[in-house]
Design a protein around this motif. Structure first.
Motif, PDB file in Angstrom:
ATOM      1  N   THR A   1       0.858  -1.183   0.000  1.00  0.00           N
ATOM      2  CA  THR A   1       0.000   0.000   0.000  1.00  0.00           C
ATOM      3  C   THR A   1       0.893   1.232   0.000  1.00  0.00           C
ATOM      4  OG1 THR A   1      -1.895   1.070   1.060  1.00  0.00           O
ATOM      5  CG2 THR A   1      -0.213   0.165   2.516  1.00  0.00           C
ATOM      6  N   GLY A   2       0.299   2.389  -0.229  1.00  0.00           N
ATOM      7  CA  GLY A   2       1.038   3.644  -0.219  1.00  0.00           C
ATOM      8  C   GLY A   2       0.503   4.564   0.850  1.00  0.00           C
ATOM      9  N   GLN A   3       1.323   5.519   1.285  1.00  0.00           N
ATOM     10  CA  GLN A   3       0.876   6.465   2.298  1.00  0.00           C
ATOM     11  C   GLN A   3       0.601   7.840   1.722  1.00  0.00           C
ATOM     12  OE1 GLN A   3       3.851   6.444   5.365  1.00  0.00           O
ATOM     13  NE2 GLN A   3       2.815   4.824   6.473  1.00  0.00           N
ATOM     14  N   ASP A   4       1.323   8.224   0.674  1.00  0.00           N
ATOM     15  CA  ASP A   4       1.185   9.594   0.197  1.00  0.00           C
ATOM     16  C   ASP A   4       0.664   9.678  -1.237  1.00  0.00           C
ATOM     17  OD1 ASP A   4       3.450   8.410  -0.764  1.00  0.00           O
ATOM     18  OD2 ASP A   4       4.832   9.987  -0.160  1.00  0.00           O
ATOM     19  N   VAL A   5       1.365   9.100  -2.176  1.00  0.00           N
ATOM     20  CA  VAL A   5       0.986   9.143  -3.592  1.00  0.00           C
ATOM     21  C   VAL A   5       1.101   7.740  -4.179  1.00  0.00           C
ATOM     22  CG1 VAL A   5       1.692  11.550  -3.906  1.00  0.00           C
ATOM     23  CG2 VAL A   5       3.337   9.715  -4.295  1.00  0.00           C
ATOM     24  N   LEU A   6       0.776   7.601  -5.451  1.00  0.00           N
ATOM     25  CA  LEU A   6       0.923   6.309  -6.126  1.00  0.00           C
ATOM     26  C   LEU A   6       2.392   5.953  -6.282  1.00  0.00           C
ATOM     27  CD1 LEU A   6      -1.607   6.640  -9.068  1.00  0.00           C
ATOM     28  CD2 LEU A   6      -1.853   5.225  -7.058  1.00  0.00           C
ATOM     29  N   HIS A   7       2.721   4.727  -5.970  1.00  0.00           N
ATOM     30  CA  HIS A   7       4.048   4.190  -6.230  1.00  0.00           C
ATOM     31  C   HIS A   7       3.851   2.877  -6.975  1.00  0.00           C
ATOM     32  CE1 HIS A   7       6.156   7.030  -3.610  1.00  0.00           C
ATOM     33  NE2 HIS A   7       5.193   6.844  -2.717  1.00  0.00           N
TER      34      HIS A   7
ATOM     35  N   THR B   1      -1.070   1.944  -3.786  1.00  0.00           N
ATOM     36  CA  THR B   1      -2.087   2.984  -3.852  1.00  0.00           C
ATOM     37  C   THR B   1      -2.560   3.331  -2.446  1.00  0.00           C
ATOM     38  OG1 THR B   1      -2.803   2.001  -5.933  1.00  0.00           O
ATOM     39  CG2 THR B   1      -4.291   3.593  -4.923  1.00  0.00           C
ATOM     40  N   PRO B   2      -2.561   4.620  -2.084  1.00  0.00           N
ATOM     41  CA  PRO B   2      -3.072   4.988  -0.758  1.00  0.00           C
ATOM     42  C   PRO B   2      -4.528   4.562  -0.595  1.00  0.00           C
ATOM     43  CG  PRO B   2      -1.914   6.828  -1.770  1.00  0.00           C
ATOM     44  CD  PRO B   2      -2.053   5.770  -2.824  1.00  0.00           C
TER      45      PRO B   2
ATOM     46  N   ARG C   1      -2.278  -7.418  -2.966  1.00  0.00           N
ATOM     47  CA  ARG C   1      -1.608  -8.637  -2.514  1.00  0.00           C
ATOM     48  C   ARG C   1      -0.960  -9.320  -3.714  1.00  0.00           C
ATOM     49  NH1 ARG C   1      -5.087 -13.552  -0.449  1.00  0.00           N
ATOM     50  NH2 ARG C   1      -5.346 -13.752  -2.682  1.00  0.00           N
ATOM     51  N   ILE C   2       0.316  -9.639  -3.570  1.00  0.00           N
ATOM     52  CA  ILE C   2       1.018 -10.403  -4.596  1.00  0.00           C
ATOM     53  C   ILE C   2       1.812 -11.499  -3.891  1.00  0.00           C
ATOM     54  CG2 ILE C   2       1.172  -8.593  -6.333  1.00  0.00           C
ATOM     55  CD1 ILE C   2       3.990  -8.031  -5.375  1.00  0.00           C
TER      56      ILE C   2
ATOM     57  N   SER D   1       8.580   2.387 -10.177  1.00  0.00           N
ATOM     58  CA  SER D   1       8.486   2.678 -11.608  1.00  0.00           C
ATOM     59  C   SER D   1       7.246   3.522 -11.912  1.00  0.00           C
ATOM     60  CB  SER D   1       8.462   1.368 -12.405  1.00  0.00           C
ATOM     61  OG  SER D   1       7.381   0.570 -11.984  1.00  0.00           O
ATOM     62  N   GLU D   2       6.896   4.380 -10.995  1.00  0.00           N
ATOM     63  CA  GLU D   2       5.754   5.292 -11.162  1.00  0.00           C
ATOM     64  C   GLU D   2       6.285   6.712 -11.012  1.00  0.00           C
ATOM     65  OE1 GLU D   2       2.021   6.174 -12.071  1.00  0.00           O
ATOM     66  OE2 GLU D   2       2.443   4.108 -11.556  1.00  0.00           O
ATOM     67  N   LEU D   3       5.738   7.646 -11.762  1.00  0.00           N
ATOM     68  CA  LEU D   3       6.137   9.046 -11.603  1.00  0.00           C
ATOM     69  C   LEU D   3       5.427   9.592 -10.378  1.00  0.00           C
ATOM     70  CD1 LEU D   3       6.025  10.170 -15.306  1.00  0.00           C
ATOM     71  CD2 LEU D   3       8.004   9.587 -13.926  1.00  0.00           C
ATOM     72  N   CYS D   4       6.063   9.414  -9.220  1.00  0.00           N
ATOM     73  CA  CYS D   4       5.376   9.668  -7.960  1.00  0.00           C
ATOM     74  C   CYS D   4       5.819  10.947  -7.276  1.00  0.00           C
ATOM     75  CB  CYS D   4       5.582   8.481  -7.023  1.00  0.00           C
ATOM     76  SG  CYS D   4       7.308   8.007  -6.872  1.00  0.00           S
TER      77      CYS D   4
END
Length: 163
Positions: free
Chosen positions: A99-105, A119-120, A125-126, A141-144
């Protein structure tokens, strides 16, 4: 012509007049009550080892940061080395909750075949099954954000005995 009749009724049943029902009949109120079925939810039995006081597994959370150029040691990979590696056992089924805390990663380790979005507000799950020991590099690999290029991921796979 005799072969086409059964095929037409199989693939285009509305063409067969015996199967076609007027659409208006389907709009009438239902006279019979719907069939109800009771569903019983049961708790699964707690494994015996946890009743004997064994520690119940939980999630592992930590933060690792990029090693600055002035802190690099011989053998370290520039812009991909971190101060705290994620150490995992080989030949073990591993589940990641991301999961994310601030922006998309985007948590990506290509050599392990892993890539998932962080994603916040959501948990992805993987699973992974690492077959050989080694060090595996990846990165977001996301423009975060402004430091997007400086979010490396290092997974160190060791034998289950060493882990």
């Amino acid at each position: 012509a005799n072969m086409l009749g059964p095929l037409k009724s199989l693939f285009w049943p509305a063409v067969d007049q015996r199967l076609a029902a007027p659409a208006i009949d389907n709009l009438s109120a239902q006279t019979k009550k719907p069939k109800l079925q009771d569903v019983k939810a049961e708790d699964y039995p707690t494994p015996e080892k946890y009743l004997d006081g064994a520690e119940i597994p939980t999630y592992y959370q930590f933060q690792s940061n990029l090693v600055a150029d002035e802190d690099l040691k011989p053998g370290m990979v520039r812009n991909l080395e971190v101060d705290k590696r994620l150490t995992l056992p080989t030949r073990t089924h591993i589940r990641f909750l991301v999961t994310g805390q601030d922006v998309l990663h985007s948590w990506s380790v290509p050599s392990l075949g892993i890539k998932t979005d962080a994603t916040p507000g959501r948990i992805n799950r993987i699973t992974a099954f690492i077959q050989r020991e080694g060090v595996f590099y990846g990165q977001c690999s996301e423009l975060c954000g402004t430091l997007h290029g400086f979010m490396p991921i290092v997974v160190e796979a060791v034998s289950p005995e060493t882990y």
